[in-house]
Design an enzyme around this catalytic site. Sequence first.
Site, PDB file in Angstrom:
ATOM      1  N   LYS A 181     -56.303 105.257  79.192  1.00 19.27           N
ATOM      2  CA  LYS A 181     -57.191 106.049  78.142  1.00 19.27           C
ATOM      3  C   LYS A 181     -56.312 106.497  77.149  1.00 19.27           C
ATOM      4  CE  LYS A 181     -58.289 110.080  77.668  1.00 19.27           C
ATOM      5  NZ  LYS A 181     -58.417 110.413  76.305  1.00 19.27           N
ATOM      6  N   CYS A 183     -41.888 115.811  73.610  1.00 22.10           N
ATOM      7  CA  CYS A 183     -41.605 116.962  74.830  1.00 22.10           C
ATOM      8  C   CYS A 183     -40.344 117.023  74.979  1.00 22.10           C
ATOM      9  CB  CYS A 183     -42.404 116.201  76.077  1.00 22.10           C
ATOM     10  SG  CYS A 183     -41.825 114.646  76.502  1.00 22.10           S
ATOM     11  N   GLU A 218     -44.951 126.722  74.420  1.00 16.47           N
ATOM     12  CA  GLU A 218     -44.528 125.442  73.716  1.00 16.47           C
ATOM     13  C   GLU A 218     -45.348 125.483  72.292  1.00 16.47           C
ATOM     14  OE1 GLU A 218     -46.540 121.839  75.363  1.00 16.47           O
ATOM     15  OE2 GLU A 218     -44.664 120.738  74.851  1.00 16.47           O
ATOM     16  N   SER A 246     -50.379 118.017  78.034  1.00 16.05           N
ATOM     17  CA  SER A 246     -49.953 119.396  78.207  1.00 16.05           C
ATOM     18  C   SER A 246     -50.107 119.916  79.614  1.00 16.05           C
ATOM     19  CB  SER A 246     -50.947 120.298  77.512  1.00 16.05           C
ATOM     20  OG  SER A 246     -52.353 119.991  78.008  1.00 16.05           O
ATOM     21  N   PHE A 281     -51.409 112.396  72.287  1.00 21.01           N
ATOM     22  CA  PHE A 281     -51.295 111.964  70.926  1.00 21.01           C
ATOM     23  C   PHE A 281     -49.971 111.661  70.561  1.00 21.01           C
ATOM     24  CE2 PHE A 281     -50.477 116.297  70.151  1.00 21.01           C
ATOM     25  CZ  PHE A 281     -49.518 116.406  69.122  1.00 21.01           C
ATOM     26  N   GLU A 291     -57.491 110.350  72.197  1.00 25.09           N
ATOM     27  CA  GLU A 291     -58.931 110.195  71.199  1.00 25.09           C
ATOM     28  C   GLU A 291     -58.259 110.689  69.812  1.00 25.09           C
ATOM     29  OE1 GLU A 291     -58.333 112.333  73.583  1.00 25.09           O
ATOM     30  OE2 GLU A 291     -59.686 114.077  73.199  1.00 25.09           O
TER      31      GLU A 291
HETATM   32  P1  NAD Z   1     -53.409 117.007  75.979  1.00 29.98           P
HETATM   33  O1  NAD Z   1     -53.059 117.612  77.481  1.00 29.98           O
HETATM   34  O2  NAD Z   1     -54.409 117.969  75.090  1.00 29.98           O
HETATM   35  O3  NAD Z   1     -54.006 115.772  76.056  1.00 29.98           O
HETATM   36  C1  NAD Z   1     -53.513 114.607  76.952  1.00 29.98           C
HETATM   37  C2  NAD Z   1     -54.581 113.724  77.274  1.00 29.98           C
HETATM   38  O4  NAD Z   1     -55.644 114.500  78.283  1.00 29.98           O
HETATM   39  C3  NAD Z   1     -55.396 113.056  76.262  1.00 29.98           C
HETATM   40  O5  NAD Z   1     -55.869 112.102  76.530  1.00 29.98           O
HETATM   41  C4  NAD Z   1     -56.794 113.730  76.326  1.00 29.98           C
HETATM   42  O6  NAD Z   1     -58.008 113.394  75.988  1.00 29.98           O
HETATM   43  C5  NAD Z   1     -56.804 114.431  77.733  1.00 29.98           C
HETATM   44  N1  NAD Z   1     -57.538 115.883  77.876  1.00 29.98           N
HETATM   45  C6  NAD Z   1     -57.328 116.827  77.008  1.00 29.98           C
HETATM   46  N2  NAD Z   1     -57.938 117.841  77.455  1.00 29.98           N
HETATM   47  C7  NAD Z   1     -58.485 117.633  78.664  1.00 29.98           C
HETATM   48  C8  NAD Z   1     -59.028 118.572  79.580  1.00 29.98           C
HETATM   49  N3  NAD Z   1     -59.155 119.827  79.562  1.00 29.98           N
HETATM   50  N4  NAD Z   1     -59.428 117.849  80.952  1.00 29.98           N
HETATM   51  C9  NAD Z   1     -59.006 116.473  80.946  1.00 29.98           C
HETATM   52  N5  NAD Z   1     -58.430 115.765  79.835  1.00 29.98           N
HETATM   53  C10 NAD Z   1     -58.090 116.335  78.821  1.00 29.98           C
HETATM   54  O7  NAD Z   1     -52.117 116.673  75.198  1.00 29.98           O
HETATM   55  P2  NAD Z   1     -51.620 116.280  73.751  1.00 29.98           P
HETATM   56  O8  NAD Z   1     -52.021 117.411  72.895  1.00 29.98           O
HETATM   57  O9  NAD Z   1     -52.277 114.946  73.496  1.00 29.98           O
HETATM   58  O10 NAD Z   1     -50.101 116.041  73.899  1.00 29.98           O
HETATM   59  C11 NAD Z   1     -49.253 116.980  73.561  1.00 29.98           C
HETATM   60  C12 NAD Z   1     -48.740 117.580  74.976  1.00 29.98           C
HETATM   61  O11 NAD Z   1     -48.268 116.495  75.815  1.00 29.98           O
HETATM   62  C13 NAD Z   1     -47.737 118.395  74.861  1.00 29.98           C
HETATM   63  O12 NAD Z   1     -47.654 119.500  75.761  1.00 29.98           O
HETATM   64  C14 NAD Z   1     -46.147 117.791  75.222  1.00 29.98           C
HETATM   65  O13 NAD Z   1     -45.356 118.566  75.733  1.00 29.98           O
HETATM   66  C15 NAD Z   1     -46.696 116.729  76.332  1.00 29.98           C
HETATM   67  N6  NAD Z   1     -46.098 115.714  76.412  1.00 29.98           N
HETATM   68  C16 NAD Z   1     -45.388 115.605  77.700  1.00 29.98           C
HETATM   69  C17 NAD Z   1     -44.610 114.439  77.875  1.00 29.98           C
HETATM   70  C18 NAD Z   1     -43.551 114.555  79.086  1.00 29.98           C
HETATM   71  O14 NAD Z   1     -42.931 113.531  79.086  1.00 29.98           O
HETATM   72  N7  NAD Z   1     -43.666 115.661  79.738  1.00 29.98           N
HETATM   73  C19 NAD Z   1     -44.374 113.579  76.879  1.00 29.98           C
HETATM   74  C20 NAD Z   1     -45.407 113.531  75.794  1.00 29.98           C
HETATM   75  C21 NAD Z   1     -46.003 114.687  75.579  1.00 29.98           C
END
Ligand code: NAD
Length: 485
Positions: free
Chosen positions: A174, A282, A376, A227, A150, A177
């Site tokens: 994808k 991140c 985090e 994450s 997001f 959401e």
């Molecule tokens: P998230 O892991 O909750 O969601 C990321 C994606 O995974 C979304 O598209 C979501 O629909 C999907 N998803 C969520 N739960 C899932 C599950 N149980 N099984 C399969 N798919 C699932 O992350 P977020 O809250 O959208 O984003 C924030 C996180 O992203 C933070 O931890 C941040 O550090 C990380 N991030 C990392 C980088 C990097 O370069 N390392 C860059 C941007 C964000």
Amino acid sequence: MKYSPVRNFINGQWSAPSGSAALEVESPLNGATLSSVTMSSVADLEGAVKAAQAAQQLWAKVPIKERVQVFFRYKRLLEANMKELSDLIREENGKTWDEAKAEIEKAIELTEFACAMPALVSGELLEVSKGVECRIDRVPVGVVASIVPFNFPSMVPHWTIPNALVLGNAMIVKPSELVPLSCQRIATLLQEAGLPDGLFNTINGDKEMVNAICDHPGIQTVTFVGSTKVAKLVYARAAANMKRVLALGGAKNHLIVLPDAHPDMAGSNIAASMTGCAGQRCMAASAMVAVGKSDHIIERLCEEARKIQPGVNLGSVITRQAKERIERYITEAEAAGAHILVDGRKAVVPGAEGGYYVGPTVIDHVKPDMAIAREEVFGPVIAIMRTDTLEEAIRIENNNPYGNGASVFTQSGGLARQVAEQLSAGMVGVNIGVPVPREPFSFGGWNESKFGMGDITGKSSIDLWTRLKKTTVKWNPESRTNWMS
Ligand code: NAD
């Protein structure tokens, strides 16, 4: 609802996702409902993969110098639509307008890099025996999928879109959401730039769709950004299905601040790093290790942090749950004995009372075993730990399980070099709060911040999006024969 319900973009056509569950898309700036997003079904994904496969067969035959022409046009469209695209990011994600605009500026930089790809993938040729040549070509992997978070509704999709497509692949994105609107605009602009139908598809959904992508035999490569918990799930599931996977996870970025650091530079850089994008980056600084007598730097940091005002130069966090989670971390740290120097709890923005704001928060005398030091938080919060020695500071950084970014603040070149060498992170800074490499350098962390080979952007991504074809040729019947002939 300001916008009509979110649709999938498949084979150049818009269609309603055919699943049953639906979510509201909310603006975190004020809590207003912007749109709704229905989850896609496996049948929707099937349609996207079929369209992508057919389009990719043709696209792979188009010379790369012609493929990049689409992206020269696309870059101009990003520039021409900068204001509208930035407004949309701000609305769905809650950033400040300048931060939203920076996402589009970065998308333009990523597109420019992809346009330079012909110069980087021109192949190799060598006469390996007399009259026998070996050549290496980079061939696309096929259909690739990109699962995005997001916090950057436009920039993170652009980490993968231009490079993957220019290198001859077809793609399924994808979106998160929580912020599905920006990807719709990306699809319309790619179509307007002349990208053939079927090469770029969006499929809306949540974890069920992520699992379906990881399982689909028609998808050859999966990238994930989100994450660490989910990155591990995606890495394991897609790899078990024999796919190429690169999964970027969460972070806990440490800054090591030495007493000789320039107080103004350190104060303003650290404040900007911890609060930019409301700490939902991140690469945001979230832990600071102050070595020795550093009170004068911490005071400067607090002065800078107090200048950052929610709703003015600080955006909102993404949801009510995120605001509550961040505030809970602060309260628990306080209860565990940490000192709150700047307190961002209970932030309210007049006129936007329904928004999810947390003000800048500086917490001193945090112990390395407290949750706020280890986990985090993903909010505009910095946890300061104090040490007497540099060795102890480096040990604290090295012991954290993540490894996205880390920085050292000092005016001593020798010490900076020594610390930078010892930090356990993929992206290291000296006197810089957000050490993000810019193109042509690549983006990617270490340890629990990334699973898989290579990086997601820059030159390193060429290996992700292509396979090497080695062709050995002998044309001359009179070539001298030897053991390999
Ligand atoms: P998230 O892991 O909750 O969601 C990321 C994606 O995974 C979304 O598209 C979501 O629909 C999907 N998803 C969520 N739960 C899932 C599950 N149980 N099984 C399969 N798919 C699932 O992350 P977020 O809250 O959208 O984003 C924030 C996180 O992203 C933070 O931890 C941040 O550090 C990380 N991030 C990392 C980088 C990097 O370069 N390392 C860059 C941007 C964000």
